[in-house]
Design a protein around this motif. Sequence first.
Motif, PDB file in Angstrom:
ATOM      1  N   THR A   1       8.787  -6.638  -6.098  1.00 16.73           N
ATOM      2  CA  THR A   1       7.826  -6.264  -6.784  1.00 16.73           C
ATOM      3  C   THR A   1       8.186  -6.296  -8.345  1.00 16.73           C
ATOM      4  O   THR A   1       9.227  -5.998  -8.580  1.00 16.73           O
ATOM      5  N   SER A   2       7.113  -6.753  -9.052  1.00 14.79           N
ATOM      6  CA  SER A   2       7.297  -6.805 -10.605  1.00 14.79           C
ATOM      7  C   SER A   2       6.158  -6.314 -11.300  1.00 14.79           C
ATOM      8  O   SER A   2       5.145  -6.538 -10.711  1.00 14.79           O
ATOM      9  N   ILE A   3       6.106  -5.848 -12.328  1.00 13.11           N
ATOM     10  CA  ILE A   3       5.060  -5.493 -12.972  1.00 13.11           C
ATOM     11  C   ILE A   3       4.152  -6.812 -13.964  1.00 13.11           C
ATOM     12  O   ILE A   3       5.073  -7.474 -14.449  1.00 13.11           O
ATOM     13  N   LEU A   4       3.082  -6.740 -13.499  1.00 13.07           N
ATOM     14  CA  LEU A   4       2.406  -7.963 -14.463  1.00 13.07           C
ATOM     15  C   LEU A   4       1.458  -7.265 -15.603  1.00 13.07           C
ATOM     16  O   LEU A   4       1.024  -6.318 -15.423  1.00 13.07           O
TER      17      LEU A   4
ATOM     18  N   MET B   1       2.994  -7.494  -8.711  1.00 16.56           N
ATOM     19  CA  MET B   1       3.017  -8.630  -7.961  1.00 16.56           C
ATOM     20  C   MET B   1       4.477  -8.410  -6.976  1.00 16.56           C
ATOM     21  O   MET B   1       5.346  -8.092  -7.171  1.00 16.56           O
ATOM     22  N   ASP B   2       4.066  -8.548  -5.537  1.00 13.51           N
ATOM     23  CA  ASP B   2       5.066  -8.523  -4.565  1.00 13.51           C
ATOM     24  C   ASP B   2       5.120  -9.745  -3.972  1.00 13.51           C
ATOM     25  O   ASP B   2       4.572 -10.291  -3.225  1.00 13.51           O
ATOM     26  N   LYS B   3       6.189 -10.569  -4.534  1.00 12.50           N
ATOM     27  CA  LYS B   3       6.719 -11.951  -4.192  1.00 12.50           C
ATOM     28  C   LYS B   3       7.099 -12.081  -2.764  1.00 12.50           C
ATOM     29  O   LYS B   3       6.573 -12.886  -1.996  1.00 12.50           O
TER      30      LYS B   3
ATOM     31  N   ILE C   1      -2.412 -16.646 -10.185  1.00 11.41           N
ATOM     32  CA  ILE C   1      -1.507 -16.411  -8.842  1.00 11.41           C
ATOM     33  C   ILE C   1      -1.794 -17.612  -7.867  1.00 11.41           C
ATOM     34  O   ILE C   1      -2.763 -18.123  -8.085  1.00 11.41           O
ATOM     35  N   PRO C   2      -0.884 -17.834  -7.080  1.00 10.24           N
ATOM     36  CA  PRO C   2      -1.117 -18.688  -5.983  1.00 10.24           C
ATOM     37  C   PRO C   2      -2.124 -18.333  -5.258  1.00 10.24           C
ATOM     38  O   PRO C   2      -2.315 -17.026  -4.838  1.00 10.24           O
TER      39      PRO C   2
ATOM     40  N   ASP D   1      -4.319  -6.734  -3.192  1.00  7.70           N
ATOM     41  CA  ASP D   1      -4.564  -5.054  -2.534  1.00  7.70           C
ATOM     42  C   ASP D   1      -5.168  -4.363  -3.659  1.00  7.70           C
ATOM     43  O   ASP D   1      -4.534  -4.089  -4.829  1.00  7.70           O
ATOM     44  N   PHE D   2      -6.214  -3.335  -3.352  1.00  5.98           N
ATOM     45  CA  PHE D   2      -6.816  -2.410  -4.355  1.00  5.98           C
ATOM     46  C   PHE D   2      -6.385  -1.062  -3.870  1.00  5.98           C
ATOM     47  O   PHE D   2      -6.522  -0.784  -2.722  1.00  5.98           O
TER      48      PHE D   2
END
Length: 183
Positions: free
Chosen positions: A37-40, A138-140, A172-173, A179-180
């Motif tokens: 995961t990374s912060i967007l 984002m959780d790649k 994003i792709p 998810d909210f």
Amino acid sequence: MFIKQSVILNAIHKKMNYMFLLLGALSILLIGCSQSTSILNYKEIDIGCLPGLIGSPVRLVIRNQQEYDALLITYFEETKKSYKELWGVTTDEELNKGMPFKDCDAKLTPIDFKTYILLSHYAQGSGCTAEFNKDVQMDKLNKKVIFTIDVVEIGSCAGAQLYRSSVLISRIPDDYAVDFKVV
């Protein structure tokens, strides 16, 4: 000879334990450094006057102009029709005298969907005041974006506060889910 073999085996055993310990620490370090995961970064946006969306728990992921334009039909025109029936009015002029349509121009804020997608999320809190802190990650690894609103309620007043957050994030792709969460 038996003592010499025992000393050698003991030394080998200690080195193997040291190597396993080192490999375990290295594995933990590598796993910790390769988080999925990374912060967007996001930009807040007021999408416009859509009375049917006010107070609605609908969560939106809008990826293109066609989906965005459909909001006007769903959350403006259909809501207008429902309110006309509810209030017993027939013209837009009569309807526009009352809330939530007063001063509503039914225009959406322009968005460049080649660059961004729109996420819109609803939360509510109570208290004398409430803060709604946003986070988008984002959780790649799992191919998803997580949009979180952290509600911080301050004081013990009973009034509910409704909040809709709409943000733009970089495209994003299409196979990524969103998810909210409200915490």
